[in-house]
Design a protein around this motif. Structure first.
Motif, PDB file in Angstrom:
ATOM      1  N   LYS A 143       0.835  -1.206   0.000  1.00 20.53           N
ATOM      2  CA  LYS A 143       0.000   0.000   0.000  1.00 20.53           C
ATOM      3  C   LYS A 143       0.868   1.254   0.000  1.00 20.53           C
ATOM      4  O   LYS A 143       0.589   2.214  -0.694  1.00 20.53           O
ATOM      5  N   GLN A 144       1.943   1.238   0.783  1.00 21.96           N
ATOM      6  CA  GLN A 144       2.811   2.416   0.873  1.00 21.96           C
ATOM      7  C   GLN A 144       3.701   2.604  -0.362  1.00 21.96           C
ATOM      8  O   GLN A 144       4.263   3.671  -0.563  1.00 21.96           O
ATOM      9  N   CYS A 145       3.794   1.597  -1.215  1.00 20.35           N
ATOM     10  CA  CYS A 145       4.588   1.698  -2.442  1.00 20.35           C
ATOM     11  C   CYS A 145       3.732   2.032  -3.663  1.00 20.35           C
ATOM     12  O   CYS A 145       4.252   2.215  -4.756  1.00 20.35           O
ATOM     13  N   PHE A 146       2.425   2.101  -3.477  1.00 22.72           N
ATOM     14  CA  PHE A 146       1.482   2.348  -4.571  1.00 22.72           C
ATOM     15  C   PHE A 146       1.460   3.855  -4.850  1.00 22.72           C
ATOM     16  O   PHE A 146       0.534   4.573  -4.484  1.00 22.72           O
ATOM     17  N   LYS A 147       2.534   4.345  -5.493  1.00 26.87           N
ATOM     18  CA  LYS A 147       2.748   5.775  -5.711  1.00 26.87           C
ATOM     19  C   LYS A 147       3.156   6.049  -7.148  1.00 26.87           C
ATOM     20  O   LYS A 147       3.674   5.168  -7.830  1.00 26.87           O
ATOM     21  N   CYS A 148       2.968   7.299  -7.553  1.00 30.90           N
ATOM     22  CA  CYS A 148       3.389   7.745  -8.876  1.00 30.90           C
ATOM     23  C   CYS A 148       4.905   7.672  -8.972  1.00 30.90           C
ATOM     24  O   CYS A 148       5.616   8.141  -8.084  1.00 30.90           O
ATOM     25  N   VAL A 149       5.408   7.108 -10.047  1.00 25.83           N
ATOM     26  CA  VAL A 149       6.846   6.970 -10.233  1.00 25.83           C
ATOM     27  C   VAL A 149       7.502   8.329 -10.481  1.00 25.83           C
ATOM     28  O   VAL A 149       8.675   8.525 -10.166  1.00 25.83           O
ATOM     29  N   ALA A 150       6.756   9.311 -10.989  1.00 24.14           N
ATOM     30  CA  ALA A 150       7.335  10.613 -11.317  1.00 24.14           C
ATOM     31  C   ALA A 150       7.351  11.575 -10.133  1.00 24.14           C
ATOM     32  O   ALA A 150       8.362  12.193  -9.842  1.00 24.14           O
ATOM     33  N   CYS A 151       6.201  11.706  -9.438  1.00 21.78           N
ATOM     34  CA  CYS A 151       6.114  12.725  -8.370  1.00 21.78           C
ATOM     35  C   CYS A 151       5.997  12.127  -6.982  1.00 21.78           C
ATOM     36  O   CYS A 151       5.975  12.857  -5.994  1.00 21.78           O
ATOM     37  N   ASN A 152       5.903  10.814  -6.868  1.00 21.92           N
ATOM     38  CA  ASN A 152       5.835  10.100  -5.597  1.00 21.92           C
ATOM     39  C   ASN A 152       4.525  10.353  -4.836  1.00 21.92           C
ATOM     40  O   ASN A 152       4.452  10.123  -3.650  1.00 21.92           O
ATOM     41  N   LYS A 153       3.503  10.819  -5.532  1.00 25.29           N
ATOM     42  CA  LYS A 153       2.200  11.046  -4.917  1.00 25.29           C
ATOM     43  C   LYS A 153       1.463   9.718  -4.818  1.00 25.29           C
ATOM     44  O   LYS A 153       1.481   8.924  -5.756  1.00 25.29           O
ATOM     45  N   THR A 154       0.822   9.447  -3.669  1.00 20.48           N
ATOM     46  CA  THR A 154       0.054   8.229  -3.493  1.00 20.48           C
ATOM     47  C   THR A 154      -1.121   8.228  -4.464  1.00 20.48           C
ATOM     48  O   THR A 154      -1.790   9.236  -4.632  1.00 20.48           O
ATOM     49  N   VAL A 155      -1.358   7.094  -5.115  1.00 22.46           N
ATOM     50  CA  VAL A 155      -2.463   6.964  -6.057  1.00 22.46           C
ATOM     51  C   VAL A 155      -3.444   5.927  -5.532  1.00 22.46           C
ATOM     52  O   VAL A 155      -3.136   5.177  -4.605  1.00 22.46           O
ATOM     53  N   ASN A 156      -4.631   5.896  -6.100  1.00 17.95           N
ATOM     54  CA  ASN A 156      -5.608   4.863  -5.783  1.00 17.95           C
ATOM     55  C   ASN A 156      -6.189   4.353  -7.088  1.00 17.95           C
ATOM     56  O   ASN A 156      -5.755   4.756  -8.163  1.00 17.95           O
ATOM     57  N   SER A 157      -7.209   3.519  -6.999  1.00 13.47           N
ATOM     58  CA  SER A 157      -7.733   2.887  -8.205  1.00 13.47           C
ATOM     59  C   SER A 157      -8.339   3.879  -9.188  1.00 13.47           C
ATOM     60  O   SER A 157      -8.382   3.625 -10.385  1.00 13.47           O
ATOM     61  N   THR A 158      -8.792   5.042  -8.709  1.00  9.75           N
ATOM     62  CA  THR A 158      -9.379   6.023  -9.619  1.00  9.75           C
ATOM     63  C   THR A 158      -8.370   7.026 -10.159  1.00  9.75           C
ATOM     64  O   THR A 158      -8.573   7.581 -11.227  1.00  9.75           O
ATOM     65  N   THR A 159      -7.292   7.263  -9.447  1.00 14.99           N
ATOM     66  CA  THR A 159      -6.304   8.242  -9.906  1.00 14.99           C
ATOM     67  C   THR A 159      -5.095   7.597 -10.575  1.00 14.99           C
ATOM     68  O   THR A 159      -4.263   8.289 -11.144  1.00 14.99           O
ATOM     69  N   MET A 160      -4.987   6.289 -10.502  1.00 14.62           N
ATOM     70  CA  MET A 160      -3.834   5.584 -11.054  1.00 14.62           C
ATOM     71  C   MET A 160      -3.919   5.472 -12.571  1.00 14.62           C
ATOM     72  O   MET A 160      -4.968   5.199 -13.133  1.00 14.62           O
ATOM     73  N   ARG A 161      -2.811   5.716 -13.218  1.00 12.01           N
ATOM     74  CA  ARG A 161      -2.649   5.459 -14.649  1.00 12.01           C
ATOM     75  C   ARG A 161      -1.384   4.611 -14.777  1.00 12.01           C
ATOM     76  O   ARG A 161      -0.451   4.765 -13.997  1.00 12.01           O
TER      77      ARG A 161
END
Length: 195
Positions: free
Chosen positions: A46-64
């Motif tokens: 869960k804590q690694c589920f982040k944007c590779v570019a900006c390190n912002k935490t993502v979820n199922s709706t914001t993840m690309r």
């Protein structure tokens, strides 16, 4: 003593039960069942589920995802989205954001006054008589208004496309229009009075 070995054996078995052979796609450590998140066809902590570019935490709706990597919507659009005027950051905005960390970028639209040559009507807002720029214009009854000036001429109530009524090139809210210009009498909202 046999009960202690049984308890220790059960504890090891329960730890093995929660363990999976999967490794986190970000950190490479084992992902346990209770902490796993699925995305981009992989398992993640869960804590690694982040944007590779900006390190912002993502979820199922914001993840690309792109090529198995996670991105937030903004970074994905900036890196892989359509480029050019009107794409990526909203209608009518062209960003000069290069994606470099710490960069301060203005996303304010570059606008010019409407009808700057002084020809034709609609150059100025009919309410405040100030120049109307593209980013703040609302068109109605053949005129151009500022968004904040798009109000009923009688009561100054803010209008939308669904609440707007017009009469003689002026704009009104529904209530003021009906009070001043709508048909009156039996069958038009007034009760029949008996004398």
């Amino acid at each position: 003593m046999n009960g202690l070995n049984l308890h220790t054996g059960n504890r090891k078995a329960s730890l093995k039960l929660g363990e999976t052979a999967a490794k986190c796609a970000r950190c490479g450590k084992t992902v346990y069942f209770a902490e796993q998140v699925f995305g981009a066809g992989k398992k993640w902590h869960k804590q690694c589920f982040k944007c590779v570019a900006c390190n912002k935490t993502v979820n199922s709706t914001t993840m690309r995802d792109k090529d198995g990597e996670l991105y937030c919507g903004s970074c994905h659009t900036r890196s892989f989205g359509t480029k050019g005027y009107g794409y990526g950051l909203g209608s009518g905005v062209l960003s000069t954001d290069t994606g470099k960390a710490g960069e301060v970028v203005s996303t304010a639209p570059k606008t010019t006054p409407l009808n700057t040559a002084g020809s034709g009507s609609g150059k100025n807002c009919p309410r405040c008589d100030q120049v109307v720029y593209d980013a703040e214009k609302v068109r109605a009854v053949g005129k151009v208004f500022h968004k904040q000036c798009f109000k009923c001429v009688t009561c100054s109530k803010g209008l939308t496309a669904t609440t707007l009524r017009d009469h003689d090139e002026e704009i009104y809210c529904r209530a003021c229009y009906e009070k001043n210009f709508a048909p009156k009498g039996f069958g038009f909202g007034q009760a029949l009075s008996r004398t």
